[in-house]
Design a protein around this motif. Structure first.
Motif, mmCIF file in Angstrom:
data_model
loop_
_atom_site.group_PDB
_atom_site.id
_atom_site.type_symbol
_atom_site.label_atom_id
_atom_site.label_comp_id
_atom_site.label_asym_id
_atom_site.label_seq_id
_atom_site.Cartn_x
_atom_site.Cartn_y
_atom_site.Cartn_z
ATOM 1 N N GLN A 159 9.197 -10.764 -0.069
ATOM 2 C CA GLN A 159 9.969 -10.331 1.088
ATOM 3 C C GLN A 159 9.840 -11.336 2.235
ATOM 4 O OE1 GLN A 159 8.153 -6.452 1.372
ATOM 5 N NE2 GLN A 159 9.939 -5.429 0.458
ATOM 6 N N ALA A 160 8.641 -11.845 2.430
ATOM 7 C CA ALA A 160 8.427 -12.819 3.498
ATOM 8 C C ALA A 160 9.185 -14.120 3.214
ATOM 9 C CB ALA A 160 6.934 -13.100 3.659
ATOM 10 N N THR A 178 11.003 -0.846 -7.379
ATOM 11 C CA THR A 178 11.821 -0.153 -6.378
ATOM 12 C C THR A 178 12.028 -1.034 -5.147
ATOM 13 O OG1 THR A 178 11.099 2.018 -7.148
ATOM 14 C CG2 THR A 178 11.945 1.897 -4.894
ATOM 15 N N ALA A 179 10.977 -1.684 -4.695
ATOM 16 C CA ALA A 179 11.077 -2.555 -3.520
ATOM 17 C C ALA A 179 11.981 -3.748 -3.797
ATOM 18 C CB ALA A 179 9.687 -3.028 -3.096
ATOM 19 N N VAL A 228 1.092 -7.128 -3.092
ATOM 20 C CA VAL A 228 0.936 -8.429 -2.431
ATOM 21 C C VAL A 228 2.098 -9.348 -2.798
ATOM 22 C CG1 VAL A 228 -0.547 -10.476 -2.243
ATOM 23 C CG2 VAL A 228 -1.572 -8.197 -2.380
ATOM 24 N N GLU A 229 2.448 -9.354 -4.078
ATOM 25 C CA GLU A 229 3.549 -10.201 -4.529
ATOM 26 C C GLU A 229 4.877 -9.770 -3.919
ATOM 27 O OE1 GLU A 229 3.266 -12.964 -6.193
ATOM 28 O OE2 GLU A 229 1.165 -12.799 -6.709
ATOM 29 N N VAL A 230 5.090 -8.472 -3.791
ATOM 30 C CA VAL A 230 6.323 -7.983 -3.166
ATOM 31 C C VAL A 230 6.360 -8.408 -1.699
ATOM 32 C CG1 VAL A 230 7.565 -5.909 -2.402
ATOM 33 C CG2 VAL A 230 6.740 -6.077 -4.758
#
Length: 120
Positions: free
Chosen positions: A63-64, A111-112, A57-59
């Motif tokens: 990203q958003a 990784t993201a 969720v945090e990633v």
């Protein structure tokens, strides 16, 4: 990969490793001890599982925001309700299951993040 992205990804890995190291040393009774009773009193097992479960969720949120999307719909009330639902659903989570999720999701999050640019 940018230097800021690498620094953040490394911090994610360090934080998850530190939490896992702490959790591995806990007794069964410590694992289920309520923490911060004056606030919401969630037991440690629920909080650790929560940390592990919100990495994706945090990633997505990062990203958003990094792409310029308006995230004003993510309010403290939304977070509070999500936390309460998670606590109810995961009250009996085992240490082994929480640690497995922590390791998986933190690794995927790092990784993201490494795939993000410094501008993001």
């Amino acid at each position: 990969m940018g230097t800021r992205a690498e620094a953040l990804a490394s911090r994610i890995e360090q934080g998850a490793a530190g939490l896992a190291s702490y959790v591995e040393k806990l007794s069964d009774s410590e694992w289920k001890t309520p923490i911060n009773p004056e606030r919401d009193g969630r037991p440690l097992n629920v909080v650790v599982h929560h940390v592990a479960s919100v990495y994706p969720v945090e990633v997505q949120l990062a990203q958003a925001v990094g792409s310029g999307k308006d995230m004003s719909e993510v309010t403290w009330d939304v977070v509070k309700n999500m936390n309460a639902e998670h606590a109810t659903t995961n009250a009996g989570i085992s240490k082994a299951d929480a640690l497995a999720l922590l390791r998986k999701n933190s690794s995927e999050a790092a990784t993201a993040v490494r795939a993000m640019t410094d501008q993001q």
